[in-house]
Design a protein around this motif. Structure first.
Motif: not given
Length: 324
Positions: A67-91
């Motif tokens: 029951k995590i409240q926040t998914l905090d995405l980092t990197g590198g540039a996290p947006e350069m991950h090929p599944q970044f958009r899918a991960l965000v949309a699912t979360a």
């Protein structure tokens, strides 16, 4: 490149213990379109580390179970991950808040057209690095042309509603000192940023986070090569404030590296200091489902003084500002 771990191993930092888990900070990989001097993960265009689809699934499964409240995405540039958009949309479909730790310039790269619009559609909070509001300082720290690209990205985000008082789209900026010094008062600096960016570039944003540079990885290595590492660490020790302990981000956060291994914080991850509250020497996110971390000890070392020095420092900015 100097390894900073031996210099930080011995520490008298006070014992700290976990509160209920609320935030997963996930490093999707070290690939980045920039190579910033202050980067504590040594990210850059030539890095190839990237989280696999299988581990992404485990991260999402844990987030839902715990029951995590926040998914905090980092990197590198996290947006350069090929599944970044899918991960965000699912979360977001699961009701989880998403934070994107963005270097701004990636939003202006032709290969990532439409990314800013996607972030707005998904109501993603953007925490964007802008280490100064002056071009000379930003380009010195992050590379030639980065300041102008950052301004263009901020103006783009403002057009989408980010940072505006009548919008729910949150845009927060991050300041890092140019040298081995503590950040100035966050509230005063925020007002200076807002005045300068608004008057000169018609840019608005919500909050400024002032974050101390950690003496690890690229920045730590630079200090060692210059013979200033010990002096900076002593500055952090001398500036310790016990009242900052209760606001540390590691109390309610765990950090996941691109391979899925778990750490008490992002800085511990870069020092290969695994989660303290686990019997395994190197716990994995797939091992944690159903586990209770509340009340467990947190792994600490000398670098932890960087989070408790002066006004305090976390991925959410100055600790003393949180209570105002």
């Amino acid at each position: 490149m100097h390894d900073t771990r031996p210099f930080l191993a011995d520490s008298d930092f006070p014992a700290i213990f976990r509160k209920p888990l609320e935030v997963l900070q996930v490093n999707l990989g070290y690939l980045c379109n920039l190579s910033c001097v202050h980067c504590h993960v040594n990210a850059g265009p030539k890095r190839t580390e990237s989280m696999s689809a299988a581990i992404l699934e485990q991260v999402l499964a844990f987030a839902e179970t715990a029951k995590i409240q926040t998914l905090d995405l980092t990197g590198g540039a996290p947006e350069m991950h090929p599944q970044f958009r899918a991960l965000v949309a699912t979360a977001r479909s699961k009701g989880i808040k998403v934070i994107d730790r963005c270097n701004l310039t990636i939003l202006e790269e032709p290969a990532y057209a439409g990314l800013a619009e996607f972030l707005a559609e998904q109501q993603v909070e953007i925490v964007a690095s802008l280490p100064c509001y002056l071009q000379e300082n930003v380009d010195k720290q992050r590379g030639k042309g980065v300041f102008q690209d950052s301004l263009a990205a901020l103006q783009h985000l403002n057009r989408l509603g980010y940072g505006r008082p009548d919008s729910s789209l949150q845009l927060n900026l991050v300041f890092n000192p140019q040298d081995a010094v503590l950040p100035p008062d966050q509230n005063n600096l925020e007002q200076a940023y807002k005045k300068h960016l608004n008057q000169n570039y018609d840019i608005v944003f919500n909050r400024l986070f002032a974050i101390a540079n950690m003496p690890i990885q690229r920045f730590g290595s630079t200090l060692i090569s210059q013979g200033r590492f010990d002096a900076y660490l002593q500055l952090l020790r001398n500036s310790f404030r016990v009242e900052n302990l209760d606001g540390l981000m590691c109390l309610n956060t765990i950090s996941i590296d691109w391979q899925g291994y778990v750490y008490d914080c992002d800085f511990n991850q870069m020092l290969a200091m695994p989660l303290a509250a686990w019997s395994s020497a190197r716990p994995h996110i797939g091992d944690l489902n159903g586990a209770t971390l509340d009340g467990k000890a947190i792994a600490t070392a000398a670098h932890c003084y960087g989070c408790t020095a002066g006004q305090g420092s976390s991925c959410g900015g100055a600790l003393d500002a949180h209570s105002r």
